[in-house]
Scaffold this motif. Structure first.
Motif, PDB file in Angstrom:
ATOM      1  N   PHE A 191      45.941  -4.836 103.832  1.00 53.54           N
ATOM      2  CA  PHE A 191      44.776  -5.168 102.999  1.00 53.54           C
ATOM      3  C   PHE A 191      43.614  -5.625 103.887  1.00 53.54           C
ATOM      4  CE2 PHE A 191      48.669  -6.129 100.624  1.00 53.54           C
ATOM      5  CZ  PHE A 191      48.505  -5.302  99.523  1.00 53.54           C
ATOM      6  N   TRP A 243      47.521   5.140 101.217  1.00 55.82           N
ATOM      7  CA  TRP A 243      46.970   3.780 101.270  1.00 55.82           C
ATOM      8  C   TRP A 243      46.949   3.246 102.694  1.00 55.82           C
ATOM      9  CZ3 TRP A 243      44.710   0.360  97.936  1.00 55.82           C
ATOM     10  CH2 TRP A 243      44.634  -0.974  98.368  1.00 55.82           C
ATOM     11  N   SER A 296      43.778   2.134 104.996  1.00 58.20           N
ATOM     12  CA  SER A 296      43.748   0.778 105.550  1.00 58.20           C
ATOM     13  C   SER A 296      43.573   0.804 107.062  1.00 58.20           C
ATOM     14  CB  SER A 296      45.036   0.027 105.186  1.00 58.20           C
ATOM     15  OG  SER A 296      45.181  -0.079 103.777  1.00 58.20           O
ATOM     16  N   TYR A 348      40.597  -4.831 103.511  1.00 61.60           N
ATOM     17  CA  TYR A 348      39.367  -4.896 102.722  1.00 61.60           C
ATOM     18  C   TYR A 348      39.020  -6.332 102.342  1.00 61.60           C
ATOM     19  CZ  TYR A 348      41.659  -0.382 102.093  1.00 61.60           C
ATOM     20  OH  TYR A 348      42.340   0.785 102.313  1.00 61.60           O
TER      21      TYR A 348
END
Length: 289
Positions: free
Chosen positions: A121, A246, A250, A123
């Motif tokens: 993650f 994903w 990432s 972000y």
């Protein structure tokens, strides 16, 4: 017929004590007399060992150590060993940067957890700058943005094992295939590092990233590859492609931000990276999975 013995002569024979001959032990004596040197057969002189035992100086080891030539050989061998150890300690950093590797493996459990969350993650992360203390970056366990080699190394080993597990579920596992998988993964990692170094050399980009930094950043991709293979084993192709997509997104966000926050071009005498120049440019690295 034999004549009967007189009682007085029988009593005299009972009281007669046999005289032991010289050199013969008494049959009624339980222990030998060690006070006499002749009875032991050792002669008039006895070795100065005490209690009849030979002295320690008579052993071959003691005789060898007492020899001046052997003492000189032992001293010469010890000096050669000390000189060889000193030579290895001085030149080992030329081939294996042990001091630098210690910095990249200075991690703890909290750092590993935060780094894995940052890889999946990125972000949500805002501050990508590496922290410094007296012009040297702090150890990775104190800064989640600092590159490390612990996670890439463990991820590489885990990826090979998970790949072997996937091959086993397909009834295609063999030690040869597992070794081939590990060799191919290591070869691709080496090619990626060499390609980036060659690109930086050809375009003459001034970067503060070292080769070890490149290996660390490129090794983070194995974390996403492990997640994709595990989801593929659990949920089939749909889970594999979803998690892999994903992780690819990432890593494309993580690479440029984290590599641009690293400024460690010069390694000082203490083996720790130093602060780079303010005008240094760091390329954005986006390694394919």
């Amino acid at each position: 017929m034999h004549e009967a013995l007189h009682p007085s002569s029988l009593a005299a024979s009972k009281r007669r004590i046999p005289v032991s001959q010289p050199g013969m032990a008494d049959p009624h004596q339980l222990f030998d007399d060690t006070s006499s040197a002749q009875s032991r057969g050792y002669g008039a002189q006895r070795a100065p060992g005490g209690l009849g035992y030979p002295s320690a100086s008579a052993s071959p080891q003691a005789a060898f150590l007492a020899d001046p030539v052997s003492n000189m050989a032992m001293a010469y061998g010890s000096s050669l060993a000390a000189q060889g150890k000193e030579l290895v300690d001085k030149n080992i950093d030329r081939f294996i940067p042990v001091t630098k590797l210690k910095y990249y493996f200075a991690v703890d459990t909290m750092y590993v957890g935060k780094k894995l969350g940052l890889l999946f993650f990125p972000y949500l992360h805002q501050d990508w700058e590496v922290q410094y203390q007296q012009d040297t970056p702090v150890a990775p366990r104190f800064d989640v943005n600092a590159p490390d080699l612990y996670i890439p190394a463990m991820a590489f080993i885990t990826y090979v094992l998970v790949a072997g597990l996937a091959l086993g579920t397909q009834d295609r596992f063999s030690p040869d295939l597992l070794g081939l998988q590990a060799s191919s993964a290591l070869a691709w990692l080496t090619l990626e590092v060499l390609a980036i170094l060659l690109s930086l050399y050809l375009v003459t980009v001034n970067t503060d990233l070292t080769t070890i930094d490149l290996v660390a950043f490129l090794g983070y991709k194995y974390v996403g590859m492990i997640g994709g293979v595990l989801m593929g084993l659990l949920f089939g192709k749909i889970g594999y492609y979803l998690v892999l997509g994903w992780c690819c997104a990432s890593i494309f966000v993580f690479m440029p931000h984290c590599s641009s926050g690293v400024a460690a071009p010069a390694w000082g005498s203490g083996g720790l990276p130093g602060r780079g120049g303010a005008a240094s440019h760091v390329p954005s690295m986006q390694a394919p999975l």
